[in-house]
Design a protein around this motif. Sequence first.
Motif, PDB file in Angstrom:
ATOM      1  N   VAL A 119       0.828  -1.203   0.000  1.00  0.00           N
ATOM      2  CA  VAL A 119       0.000   0.000   0.000  1.00  0.00           C
ATOM      3  C   VAL A 119       0.866   1.258   0.000  1.00  0.00           C
ATOM      4  O   VAL A 119       0.623   2.197  -0.781  1.00  0.00           O
ATOM      5  CB  VAL A 119      -0.952  -0.009   1.223  1.00  0.00           C
ATOM      6  CG1 VAL A 119      -1.587   1.369   1.415  1.00  0.00           C
ATOM      7  CG2 VAL A 119      -2.034  -1.074   1.056  1.00  0.00           C
ATOM      8  N   ILE A 120       1.870   1.306   0.872  1.00  0.00           N
ATOM      9  CA  ILE A 120       2.720   2.492   0.976  1.00  0.00           C
ATOM     10  C   ILE A 120       3.455   2.729  -0.337  1.00  0.00           C
ATOM     11  O   ILE A 120       3.529   3.865  -0.836  1.00  0.00           O
ATOM     12  CB  ILE A 120       3.699   2.349   2.155  1.00  0.00           C
ATOM     13  CG1 ILE A 120       2.932   2.410   3.482  1.00  0.00           C
ATOM     14  CG2 ILE A 120       4.777   3.427   2.110  1.00  0.00           C
ATOM     15  CD1 ILE A 120       3.746   1.980   4.688  1.00  0.00           C
ATOM     16  N   ARG A 121       4.007   1.679  -0.920  1.00  0.00           N
ATOM     17  CA  ARG A 121       4.722   1.826  -2.195  1.00  0.00           C
ATOM     18  C   ARG A 121       3.774   2.308  -3.291  1.00  0.00           C
ATOM     19  O   ARG A 121       4.095   3.241  -4.045  1.00  0.00           O
ATOM     20  CB  ARG A 121       5.371   0.498  -2.595  1.00  0.00           C
ATOM     21  CG  ARG A 121       6.230   0.610  -3.846  1.00  0.00           C
ATOM     22  CD  ARG A 121       6.562  -0.752  -4.427  1.00  0.00           C
ATOM     23  NE  ARG A 121       7.435  -1.545  -3.592  1.00  0.00           N
ATOM     24  CZ  ARG A 121       7.079  -2.689  -2.999  1.00  0.00           C
ATOM     25  NH1 ARG A 121       5.832  -3.138  -3.109  1.00  0.00           N
ATOM     26  NH2 ARG A 121       7.948  -3.366  -2.287  1.00  0.00           N
ATOM     27  N   ASP A 122       2.607   1.681  -3.403  1.00  0.00           N
ATOM     28  CA  ASP A 122       1.655   2.062  -4.460  1.00  0.00           C
ATOM     29  C   ASP A 122       1.231   3.518  -4.323  1.00  0.00           C
ATOM     30  O   ASP A 122       1.222   4.273  -5.303  1.00  0.00           O
ATOM     31  CB  ASP A 122       0.421   1.155  -4.418  1.00  0.00           C
ATOM     32  CG  ASP A 122       0.673  -0.225  -5.012  1.00  0.00           C
ATOM     33  OD1 ASP A 122       1.690  -0.381  -5.726  1.00  0.00           O
ATOM     34  OD2 ASP A 122      -0.129  -1.134  -4.755  1.00  0.00           O
ATOM     35  N   LEU A 123       0.844   3.925  -3.128  1.00  0.00           N
ATOM     36  CA  LEU A 123       0.389   5.299  -2.934  1.00  0.00           C
ATOM     37  C   LEU A 123       1.514   6.298  -3.204  1.00  0.00           C
ATOM     38  O   LEU A 123       1.306   7.326  -3.859  1.00  0.00           O
ATOM     39  CB  LEU A 123      -0.143   5.481  -1.515  1.00  0.00           C
ATOM     40  CG  LEU A 123      -1.470   4.796  -1.181  1.00  0.00           C
ATOM     41  CD1 LEU A 123      -1.791   4.966   0.299  1.00  0.00           C
ATOM     42  CD2 LEU A 123      -2.610   5.352  -2.036  1.00  0.00           C
ATOM     43  N   ALA A 124       2.714   6.009  -2.704  1.00  0.00           N
ATOM     44  CA  ALA A 124       3.828   6.940  -2.872  1.00  0.00           C
ATOM     45  C   ALA A 124       4.270   7.056  -4.319  1.00  0.00           C
ATOM     46  O   ALA A 124       4.860   8.075  -4.712  1.00  0.00           O
ATOM     47  CB  ALA A 124       5.001   6.511  -1.999  1.00  0.00           C
ATOM     48  N   GLU A 125       3.965   6.038  -5.125  1.00  0.00           N
ATOM     49  CA  GLU A 125       4.338   6.068  -6.536  1.00  0.00           C
ATOM     50  C   GLU A 125       3.173   6.454  -7.435  1.00  0.00           C
ATOM     51  O   GLU A 125       3.270   6.382  -8.663  1.00  0.00           O
ATOM     52  CB  GLU A 125       4.925   4.714  -6.946  1.00  0.00           C
ATOM     53  CG  GLU A 125       6.244   4.425  -6.236  1.00  0.00           C
ATOM     54  CD  GLU A 125       6.937   3.146  -6.672  1.00  0.00           C
ATOM     55  OE1 GLU A 125       8.107   2.951  -6.300  1.00  0.00           O
ATOM     56  OE2 GLU A 125       6.303   2.335  -7.388  1.00  0.00           O
ATOM     57  N   GLY A 126       2.051   6.856  -6.817  1.00  0.00           N
ATOM     58  CA  GLY A 126       0.948   7.416  -7.577  1.00  0.00           C
ATOM     59  C   GLY A 126      -0.097   6.440  -8.063  1.00  0.00           C
ATOM     60  O   GLY A 126      -0.993   6.817  -8.841  1.00  0.00           O
ATOM     61  N   ARG A 127      -0.043   5.194  -7.618  1.00  0.00           N
ATOM     62  CA  ARG A 127      -1.019   4.208  -8.065  1.00  0.00           C
ATOM     63  C   ARG A 127      -2.195   4.116  -7.088  1.00  0.00           C
ATOM     64  O   ARG A 127      -2.032   4.345  -5.885  1.00  0.00           O
ATOM     65  CB  ARG A 127      -0.366   2.823  -8.191  1.00  0.00           C
ATOM     66  CG  ARG A 127       0.643   2.742  -9.330  1.00  0.00           C
ATOM     67  CD  ARG A 127       1.190   1.336  -9.475  1.00  0.00           C
ATOM     68  NE  ARG A 127       1.990   0.943  -8.316  1.00  0.00           N
ATOM     69  CZ  ARG A 127       3.265   1.236  -8.154  1.00  0.00           C
ATOM     70  NH1 ARG A 127       3.918   1.955  -9.058  1.00  0.00           N
ATOM     71  NH2 ARG A 127       3.923   0.828  -7.078  1.00  0.00           N
ATOM     72  N   GLU A 128      -3.319   3.718  -7.595  1.00  0.00           N
ATOM     73  CA  GLU A 128      -4.470   3.477  -6.734  1.00  0.00           C
ATOM     74  C   GLU A 128      -4.321   2.130  -6.049  1.00  0.00           C
ATOM     75  O   GLU A 128      -3.829   1.163  -6.631  1.00  0.00           O
ATOM     76  CB  GLU A 128      -5.771   3.493  -7.546  1.00  0.00           C
ATOM     77  CG  GLU A 128      -7.010   3.298  -6.683  1.00  0.00           C
ATOM     78  CD  GLU A 128      -8.303   3.391  -7.477  1.00  0.00           C
ATOM     79  OE1 GLU A 128      -9.034   2.375  -7.547  1.00  0.00           O
ATOM     80  OE2 GLU A 128      -8.567   4.487  -8.032  1.00  0.00           O
TER      81      GLU A 128
END
Length: 333
Positions: A119-128
């Motif tokens: 979750v943290i990686r996805d959000l920080a890289e702009g993904r839903e």
Amino acid sequence: MDFGLVLQTDPPASRVVGLMKRAERNGFTHGWTFDSAVLWQEPFVVYSQILANTTKLKVGPMVTNPGTRTWEVTASTFATLNDMFGNRTVCGIGRGDSAMRVAGRQPNTLARLSEAMGVIRDLAEGRETEVDGQPLRLPWVREGKLPVWMAAYGPKALALAGRKADGFILQLADPFLTEWMVKAVRAAAVEAGRDPAAVTICVAAPAYVGDDLAHAREQCRWFGGMVGNHVADLVARYGEHSDMVPEALTAYIKERHGYDYSHHGRAGNPSTDFVPDEIVDRFCLLGPAEAHIEKLKALRDLGVDQFAVYNMHDAQETTIDAYGAEIIPALNR
């Protein structure tokens, strides 16, 4: 081999920033700090100053955890720093030791850690992604990049690091245990269909450069106590004698009797009198520069990509300078 510097965010923050600037001048590529909100100052505030006062140094916690901040807040904080300073952060993360226990909570489960990393990686890289059943995205993130490196010791945690993490953080510098754990991480990566070489290997441990070995041991004995907290969890889970965890890691905590976090990570910690000299020598890098170079070359041969210097002792500046003048050049010729 890359080199990192690990500090606690003790006030004044200006000293932490100054030591990180010194580290960059001496060839260090990463600046790490502890993350325990009760014991030290808030690291992410300090990171903004470190990044503003350096040019290439990458920063991050060693380590944060999924329990002391909501995951979208953690991701947004990293993404903000990356937007301001150009993708110069790394998310070191684990189950949580001091940060959770000092606040009266237990470390996070591996299942929670696994979910949080994604979750943290996805959000920080702009993904839903999905947080607590709710679709979520940070709409302002543009071209973010956040490597997530996981700290681990036990077999299940090592397997998770191999399956899900971009990097593996091992907080000890014993070559035998490093080889055992790196093999476990890489085997899990292969089983998950990943390229095992894509998992960055970071070993972190105290380093003290000098000829007075007895003094160096006393300055770094605290580290055996810190590692002992995690080892005690492994013994409780797997037993004192288990094929799942090497006795080279677990045997030394037999005389351990509790732990006082008010001295966590500090030289002279009274909770670490059970740690024998042999463990200090195995887990840390001590002695003249030549001894450091020899051990680091052995670790590099085992696949270690970065050595992160725990610099919590009475020779902070001289250790940074010795690494810059003699040790880092010797490893990167």
